[in-house]
Design an enzyme around this catalytic site. Sequence first.
Site, PDB file in Angstrom:
ATOM      1  N   HIS A 129       0.871  -1.187   0.000  1.00 41.76           N
ATOM      2  CA  HIS A 129       0.000   0.000   0.000  1.00 41.76           C
ATOM      3  C   HIS A 129       0.900   1.226   0.000  1.00 41.76           C
ATOM      4  CE1 HIS A 129      -2.866   2.951   1.589  1.00 41.76           C
ATOM      5  NE2 HIS A 129      -3.845   2.095   1.379  1.00 41.76           N
ATOM      6  N   ASP A 206       2.710  -3.785   8.458  1.00 39.93           N
ATOM      7  CA  ASP A 206       1.414  -3.175   8.183  1.00 39.93           C
ATOM      8  C   ASP A 206       0.363  -4.247   8.458  1.00 39.93           C
ATOM      9  OD1 ASP A 206      -0.957  -2.265   7.125  1.00 39.93           O
ATOM     10  OD2 ASP A 206      -0.166  -1.806   5.133  1.00 39.93           O
ATOM     11  N   GLN A 209      -4.878  -5.176   7.458  1.00 37.85           N
ATOM     12  CA  GLN A 209      -5.795  -6.166   6.916  1.00 37.85           C
ATOM     13  C   GLN A 209      -5.707  -7.512   7.630  1.00 37.85           C
ATOM     14  OE1 GLN A 209      -8.053  -5.394   4.762  1.00 37.85           O
ATOM     15  NE2 GLN A 209      -7.315  -3.459   3.928  1.00 37.85           N
ATOM     16  N   LYS A 232     -10.925  -0.058  10.119  1.00 44.37           N
ATOM     17  CA  LYS A 232     -10.958  -1.335   9.406  1.00 44.37           C
ATOM     18  C   LYS A 232     -11.310  -2.486  10.346  1.00 44.37           C
ATOM     19  CE  LYS A 232      -7.553   0.101   5.938  1.00 44.37           C
ATOM     20  NZ  LYS A 232      -8.458   0.257   4.794  1.00 44.37           N
ATOM     21  N   CYS A 372      -4.696   2.175  -3.733  1.00 37.46           N
ATOM     22  CA  CYS A 372      -3.468   2.745  -3.169  1.00 37.46           C
ATOM     23  C   CYS A 372      -2.287   1.790  -3.348  1.00 37.46           C
ATOM     24  CB  CYS A 372      -3.641   3.100  -1.689  1.00 37.46           C
ATOM     25  SG  CYS A 372      -4.883   4.364  -1.398  1.00 37.46           S
TER      26      CYS A 372
END
Length: 417
Positions: A129, A206, A209, A232, A372
């Site tokens: 991303h 990251d 997700q 999220k 992104c």
Amino acid sequence: MPTALGAPVRADFPFFQAHPDAVYLDTGATSQRPAAVLDAEVDFVRSDYAAVHRGSSMATGEATWAFENAREQVAGFVGAGEREIAWAQNATDALNMISLGMADASAGVGDDRFALREGDEIVVTQAEHHANLIPWQRLAAKTGATLRWAPVDESGVWTIDGLRELVSSRTRIIAFAHVSNVTGLIAPVADIVAIAREFGALTVLDACQSVPHMPVDLADLGVDFAVFSSHKMLGPTGIGALYGRAELLDALPPARTGGSMITVVSMEQADFLPAPHRFEAGTQPVSQAVGFGAAAAYLQGLGMDEVFRHEHEIASALVEAVESVPGVRLIGPAAGQPRAALASFLVDGVHAHDVGQFLDDRGITVRTGHHCAQPLHRALGTAASTRASAGVYSSADDVEALRVALGDVRGFFGADR
């Protein structure tokens, strides 16, 4: 065996009460919020709202307790200590806090262990991303370091072997997504941490997700830093989390300075508080933090093993649905390979934005665009894709609705002639 999630929990979410027929497959962008999260934030604002960490009044004490209790809830949810979670505006902001702190260290401000020099290297993947790419581009430009990346194949997938080839004694940072927001690839975190430790590099994960969709214990994973977002994981917008091992957070120069994050200030210099408060300059998003904590508590109540099992079933169904439609190409791991509950795809002869509009007309919300992740899409030979992403409230019926609608897209636009 069906799980107790999906349709049974939709009653917890006011969005689905307002839109009972909605097929919401855009959780990867922003998740819906359960009433428990909305109520927690509203109740705090109505009954306990006051400045936190400022003053000695009862109101301040109660607000501060709620604020710090939220931190404890979020920290516990990801296997972190309370001092290892600092609030940020979002995950993007948290990644910038790390890179900007390292830029300051490289300029001689703060702990030299974070300093980068010419000849040092930062390793990422081509699938990142933009939030986990551009800050490292800037850090490399400021310090003279070199940015390197593991390439993706024709499906948008990178490999651990491809990443390992890039890592050497010059590598200072390895930054990567736990789960790709485009392909759904689940990264082999333990392998990457082992490689980083072999060469003395820091790891930055990251986890946007992954944290909402599977059990994640950051201490057990062994990463040095991690970031994730509230919006999220069923929580409010405007707040995210920066995780760092306590000894690293205590040493990382804070990217933002001002009130509430200091110990002693003179006209010549300032000394900063230990983590996490050294990163929380100025007035904080207090009610959002309360909502973030409530979201963690809600997911904890569902059971993250159950969440992962449910979404594993949805992931398999999404792959089957997309691959069953002629003229639709799945991006990411093939059927039978591990992936998160999201599927990005290309429709032959139809632009992703047109696909999204068609699905929206059928009551199906998806994401279209480059998500992104322009370098990844460029490697795939396209400017945009369509992404369906699921959550705890997603069901087999949602996936079936997507499959049926996808089967009509090319005919509608005359692309099947």
